[in-house]
Design a protein around this motif. Sequence first.
Motif, PDB file in Angstrom:
ATOM      1  N   TRP A  18       0.619  -1.153   0.470  1.00 16.83           N
ATOM      2  CA  TRP A  18      -0.593   0.182   0.116  1.00 16.83           C
ATOM      3  C   TRP A  18       0.897   1.183  -0.219  1.00 16.83           C
ATOM      4  O   TRP A  18       0.407   2.282  -1.231  1.00 16.83           O
ATOM      5  CB  TRP A  18      -0.659   0.071   0.708  1.00 16.83           C
ATOM      6  N   LEU A  19       1.667   1.630   0.411  1.00 19.95           N
ATOM      7  CA  LEU A  19       3.185   2.624   0.684  1.00 19.95           C
ATOM      8  C   LEU A  19       3.810   3.043  -0.598  1.00 19.95           C
ATOM      9  O   LEU A  19       3.450   3.736  -1.054  1.00 19.95           O
ATOM     10  CB  LEU A  19       3.661   1.806   2.211  1.00 19.95           C
ATOM     11  N   LYS A  21       2.998   1.695  -3.454  1.00 19.95           N
ATOM     12  CA  LYS A  21       1.518   1.858  -4.807  1.00 19.95           C
ATOM     13  C   LYS A  21       1.268   3.658  -4.500  1.00 19.95           C
ATOM     14  O   LYS A  21       1.376   4.185  -5.123  1.00 19.95           O
ATOM     15  CB  LYS A  21       1.079   1.103  -4.701  1.00 19.95           C
ATOM     16  N   LYS A  22       1.302   4.023  -2.847  1.00 20.96           N
ATOM     17  CA  LYS A  22       0.684   5.365  -2.511  1.00 20.96           C
ATOM     18  C   LYS A  22       1.314   6.533  -2.597  1.00 20.96           C
ATOM     19  O   LYS A  22       1.247   7.774  -3.352  1.00 20.96           O
ATOM     20  CB  LYS A  22      -0.349   5.061  -1.590  1.00 20.96           C
ATOM     21  N   TYR A  23       2.863   6.049  -2.260  1.00 18.04           N
ATOM     22  CA  TYR A  23       3.122   7.508  -1.728  1.00 18.04           C
ATOM     23  C   TYR A  23       4.604   6.875  -2.127  1.00 18.04           C
ATOM     24  O   TYR A  23       6.035   7.887  -2.239  1.00 18.04           O
ATOM     25  CB  TYR A  23       3.527   6.938  -0.240  1.00 18.04           C
ATOM     26  N   ILE A  24       5.434   5.920  -3.288  1.00 18.71           N
ATOM     27  CA  ILE A  24       6.799   5.665  -3.709  1.00 18.71           C
ATOM     28  C   ILE A  24       7.044   5.266  -5.054  1.00 18.71           C
ATOM     29  O   ILE A  24       7.484   6.151  -5.593  1.00 18.71           O
ATOM     30  CB  ILE A  24       7.251   4.677  -2.658  1.00 18.71           C
ATOM     31  N   ASP A  25       5.901   4.712  -5.990  1.00 20.34           N
ATOM     32  CA  ASP A  25       5.788   4.220  -6.827  1.00 20.34           C
ATOM     33  C   ASP A  25       4.559   3.976  -7.476  1.00 20.34           C
ATOM     34  O   ASP A  25       4.115   3.135  -7.291  1.00 20.34           O
ATOM     35  CB  ASP A  25       6.723   3.327  -6.808  1.00 20.34           C
ATOM     36  N   GLN A  26       3.570   5.145  -7.793  1.00 19.24           N
ATOM     37  CA  GLN A  26       2.139   5.100  -8.531  1.00 19.24           C
ATOM     38  C   GLN A  26       2.655   3.625  -9.704  1.00 19.24           C
ATOM     39  O   GLN A  26       1.304   2.939  -9.873  1.00 19.24           O
ATOM     40  CB  GLN A  26       1.792   6.242  -8.541  1.00 19.24           C
ATOM     41  N   GLU A  27       3.231   3.566 -10.054  1.00 15.76           N
ATOM     42  CA  GLU A  27       3.446   2.693 -11.529  1.00 15.76           C
ATOM     43  C   GLU A  27       3.629   0.607 -10.689  1.00 15.76           C
ATOM     44  O   GLU A  27       4.086   0.139 -11.617  1.00 15.76           O
ATOM     45  CB  GLU A  27       4.347   2.550 -12.647  1.00 15.76           C
ATOM     46  N   ALA A  28       4.215   0.717  -9.450  1.00 14.84           N
ATOM     47  CA  ALA A  28       4.304  -0.365  -8.769  1.00 14.84           C
ATOM     48  C   ALA A  28       3.733  -1.816  -9.324  1.00 14.84           C
ATOM     49  O   ALA A  28       2.636  -1.998  -9.615  1.00 14.84           O
ATOM     50  CB  ALA A  28       4.699   0.098  -7.060  1.00 14.84           C
ATOM     51  N   GLU A  29       4.734  -2.944  -9.644  1.00 16.47           N
ATOM     52  CA  GLU A  29       4.353  -3.959 -10.424  1.00 16.47           C
ATOM     53  C   GLU A  29       4.764  -5.023  -8.931  1.00 16.47           C
ATOM     54  O   GLU A  29       6.030  -5.066  -9.320  1.00 16.47           O
ATOM     55  CB  GLU A  29       4.510  -4.204 -11.670  1.00 16.47           C
ATOM     56  N   TYR A  64       8.528   0.387   8.192  1.00 15.04           N
ATOM     57  CA  TYR A  64       9.674   1.446   8.611  1.00 15.04           C
ATOM     58  C   TYR A  64      10.636   1.499   8.166  1.00 15.04           C
ATOM     59  O   TYR A  64      10.895   3.053   6.857  1.00 15.04           O
ATOM     60  CB  TYR A  64      10.022   1.097  10.513  1.00 15.04           C
ATOM     61  N   SER A  65      11.185   0.984   7.277  1.00 14.26           N
ATOM     62  CA  SER A  65      12.396   0.714   6.494  1.00 14.26           C
ATOM     63  C   SER A  65      12.198   1.385   5.085  1.00 14.26           C
ATOM     64  O   SER A  65      12.782   2.576   4.856  1.00 14.26           O
ATOM     65  CB  SER A  65      12.787  -0.669   6.039  1.00 14.26           C
ATOM     66  N   LEU A  66      11.419   1.434   4.883  1.00 11.66           N
ATOM     67  CA  LEU A  66      10.432   2.094   3.834  1.00 11.66           C
ATOM     68  C   LEU A  66       9.915   3.101   4.512  1.00 11.66           C
ATOM     69  O   LEU A  66      10.720   4.093   3.166  1.00 11.66           O
ATOM     70  CB  LEU A  66       9.534   1.508   3.093  1.00 11.66           C
ATOM     71  N   PHE A 124      -5.828  -2.795   0.248  1.00 11.52           N
ATOM     72  CA  PHE A 124      -5.880  -1.656   0.314  1.00 11.52           C
ATOM     73  C   PHE A 124      -6.479  -0.333   0.463  1.00 11.52           C
ATOM     74  O   PHE A 124      -6.992   0.751   1.141  1.00 11.52           O
ATOM     75  CB  PHE A 124      -5.411  -1.469  -1.352  1.00 11.52           C
ATOM     76  N   ILE A 125      -7.928  -0.770   1.082  1.00 13.97           N
ATOM     77  CA  ILE A 125      -8.970  -0.592   1.575  1.00 13.97           C
ATOM     78  C   ILE A 125      -9.056  -0.199   2.982  1.00 13.97           C
ATOM     79  O   ILE A 125      -9.082   0.812   3.678  1.00 13.97           O
ATOM     80  CB  ILE A 125     -10.733  -1.181   1.138  1.00 13.97           C
ATOM     81  N   ILE A 126      -8.414  -1.269   3.404  1.00 15.64           N
ATOM     82  CA  ILE A 126      -7.937  -1.255   4.686  1.00 15.64           C
ATOM     83  C   ILE A 126      -6.488  -0.341   5.026  1.00 15.64           C
ATOM     84  O   ILE A 126      -6.591   0.807   6.477  1.00 15.64           O
ATOM     85  CB  ILE A 126      -7.428  -2.580   5.523  1.00 15.64           C
ATOM     86  N   TYR A 127      -6.525  -0.134   4.455  1.00 14.99           N
ATOM     87  CA  TYR A 127      -4.803   0.963   5.010  1.00 14.99           C
ATOM     88  C   TYR A 127      -5.983   1.896   4.682  1.00 14.99           C
ATOM     89  O   TYR A 127      -5.197   3.589   5.319  1.00 14.99           O
ATOM     90  CB  TYR A 127      -3.779   0.508   4.429  1.00 14.99           C
ATOM     91  N   GLU A 128      -6.208   2.215   3.620  1.00 16.01           N
ATOM     92  CA  GLU A 128      -7.042   3.623   3.162  1.00 16.01           C
ATOM     93  C   GLU A 128      -8.170   4.324   4.115  1.00 16.01           C
ATOM     94  O   GLU A 128      -7.685   5.355   4.599  1.00 16.01           O
ATOM     95  CB  GLU A 128      -7.862   3.705   2.165  1.00 16.01           C
TER      96      GLU A 128
END
Length: 140
Positions: A18-19, A21-29, A64-66, A124-128
Amino acid sequence: MKWVTWENIGVDRMACCWLIKKYIDQEAEFTFIPEGEQEIPNGARGFDIPGAEFSHRNGRCSFYSLIEDYSLEDTILNKIAQIVDEADTVQEIFLEPVAPGLDFICDGISLNSKDDYEALEKGFIIYEALYAMIKRNNKL
């Protein structure tokens, strides 16, 4: 970019996805390899795998590392990191009362999903929702 972690995702791996995709790399696979496998495929970044670039450090979860490595300065993300850390790692004392429930829910999502990709969609719904509740309750 391609990101890789172990299959059968739980609370920390789900949070990391989630982190990312949302904050680091929106194109993450995301790619999932068998648990216990430690070889990261070429061209991918590993997380929540022992020895991977982004994994547990100093007794703290991979989330935390991310946050640290990407210098994400968001008090809500730091609060989520504390919750995920308590949910994912062995604790003698819980400071975050939602941590055991988050772990329980994430495990249930994984059990109730056909694969890790479906579990991510649900997770992702849970983390949002967690982010929104922390923001509202702390008026951040």
